[in-house]
Design a protein around this motif. Structure first.
Motif, short mmCIF file in Angstrom:
data_model
loop_
_atom_site.label_atom_id
_atom_site.label_comp_id
_atom_site.label_asym_id
_atom_site.label_seq_id
_atom_site.Cartn_x
_atom_site.Cartn_y
_atom_site.Cartn_z
N ALA A 195 0.72 -1.36 0.12
CA ALA A 195 -0.01 -0.06 -0.16
C ALA A 195 0.86 1.40 0.02
N PRO A 196 0.37 2.28 -0.63
CA PRO A 196 1.19 3.62 -0.48
C PRO A 196 1.87 4.00 0.91
N HIS A 197 1.25 3.83 1.94
CA HIS A 197 1.70 4.19 3.06
C HIS A 197 2.80 3.30 3.55
N GLU A 198 3.00 1.98 2.72
CA GLU A 198 4.24 0.98 3.24
C GLU A 198 5.35 1.33 2.27
N ARG A 199 5.23 2.20 1.34
CA ARG A 199 6.29 2.44 0.46
C ARG A 199 6.97 3.60 0.74
N ILE A 200 8.29 3.62 1.05
CA ILE A 200 9.19 4.72 1.65
C ILE A 200 10.37 5.22 0.64
N GLU A 201 10.58 6.42 0.13
CA GLU A 201 11.44 6.67 -0.46
C GLU A 201 12.26 7.55 0.39
N VAL A 202 13.78 7.10 0.45
CA VAL A 202 14.83 7.63 1.27
C VAL A 202 15.74 8.66 0.48
N ALA A 203 16.22 9.81 1.06
CA ALA A 203 16.82 10.80 0.41
C ALA A 203 17.89 10.60 -0.34
N PRO A 204 19.06 9.64 -0.05
CA PRO A 204 20.11 9.23 -0.74
C PRO A 204 19.73 9.02 -2.02
N ARG A 205 20.38 8.91 -3.10
CA ARG A 205 19.87 8.68 -4.49
C ARG A 205 20.63 7.47 -5.02
N TYR A 206 20.23 7.14 -6.07
CA TYR A 206 20.73 5.91 -6.81
C TYR A 206 20.69 6.39 -8.25
N HIS A 207 21.77 6.02 -9.12
CA HIS A 207 21.95 6.81 -10.37
C HIS A 207 21.84 5.75 -11.51
N TRP A 208 20.80 5.90 -12.48
CA TRP A 208 20.25 4.93 -13.18
C TRP A 208 20.11 5.43 -14.65
#
Length: 286
Positions: A195-208
């Motif tokens: 569910a949306p509330h279970e998905r978290i984006e953290v601030a550090p990046r990954y480069h794709w």
């Protein structure tokens, strides 16, 4: 999915799974970015699931085992005869001992703080999905740069937790299904199991990196659309977790003004995709 019974007395906190097929150009940089993680990173087990490789992917991965051992981490390399991303993921998971699982594309580079940040949000008994902040690497071709300039402005991308190229789960989250099904879009399937509330984006990046050239953009976009449609058809209950933001006319007009060339390329790709249906199977993102 339970941690295997034969887990060591001091198991790793995170298992990083990299499915790789003929990735000699990209895999060394990906592994080096893991080795460069800062002191906040937990103890890692990295599993390279090399499948049907015809280049130096396995050799180059094995050459980095000493570096991981120096940090007290593990690097396991599976040399699988059969090709296929989903089979590689399942094979790697059977060896994974971490309390959290990170699924990483071989062409991704991680910021030094990323794994530590992921671990902090996954270290809970509640089911969690996490990813970093997506940064699209600058393309070599003007058409890829233009397409990416528009794509990164779309509400779905700006909304966070996209997970293209990198997503991570704790064991409570991974328990929501068994083996990976044979599907095109594993990242869509996984994201929609939360569910949306279970998905978290953290601030550090990954480069794709994005694919280079118009024809490759069309090819990959066609497969992506087919993958999303397949998940919707085979797993209709997951639609309840789809919070993908829609693009209204006003916002579209603002995006066109902000990136007119990017919009033109994006629209051309969209129209070409609609001209011919996709075949099945997984296609790498570049």
């Amino acid at each position: 999915m339970d941690v295997p019974a034969e887990a060591a007395a001091d198991p790793p906190a995170m298992s990083v799974i990299i499915a790789a097929r003929d990735e000699e150009t990209w895999l060394p940089g990906c592994l080096d970015s893991l080795l460069a993680q800062d002191a906040t990173a937990p103890r890692l087990q990295v599993i390279v699931a090399a499948n049907a490789c015809r280049d130096r992917t396995v050799e180059l991965a094995l050459a980095r085992q000493g570096g991981f051992s120096t940090r007290g981490w593990e690097l396991d390399v599976l040399d699988l005869a059969e090709g296929g991303k989903l089979g590689a993921l399942n094979a790697a998971e059977s060896r994974a001992r971490g309390a959290a699982l990170v699924y990483l594309d071989a062409d991704v580079r991680c910021d030094r703080e990323l794994l530590g940040a992921l671990w902090r949000v996954l270290d809970t008994s509640d089911p969690r999905y996490a990813t970093g902040t997506l940064a699209v690497r600058r393309g070599r071709s003007w058409v890829t740069r233009a397409y990416a300039d528009f794509w990164v402005r779309l509400p779905f991308v700006r909304g966070g937790a996209v997970g293209a190229g990198l997503f991570a789960l704790n064991r409570a989250g991974r328990a929501r299904w068994g083996d990976f099904p044979d599907i095109i879009s594993d990242d869509t399937f996984v994201r929609l199991n939360f569910a949306p509330h279970e998905r978290i984006e953290v601030a550090p990046r990954y480069h794709w990196p994005m694919v280079e050239g118009f024809s490759n953009l069309v090819r990959v976009r066609r497969r992506q659309d087919a993958g999303v449609a397949e998940v919707g058809a085979r797993f209709p209950d997951l639609a309840a977790n789809d919070d993908k933001a829609r693009l209204g006319r006003g916002e579209l007009a603002r995006l066109v003004l902000a990136a007119p060339l990017g919009f033109a390329v994006y629209l051309a790709v969209h129209l070409m995709v609609r001209l011919r249906r996709s075949g099945g199977g997984w296609t790498r993102g570049r």
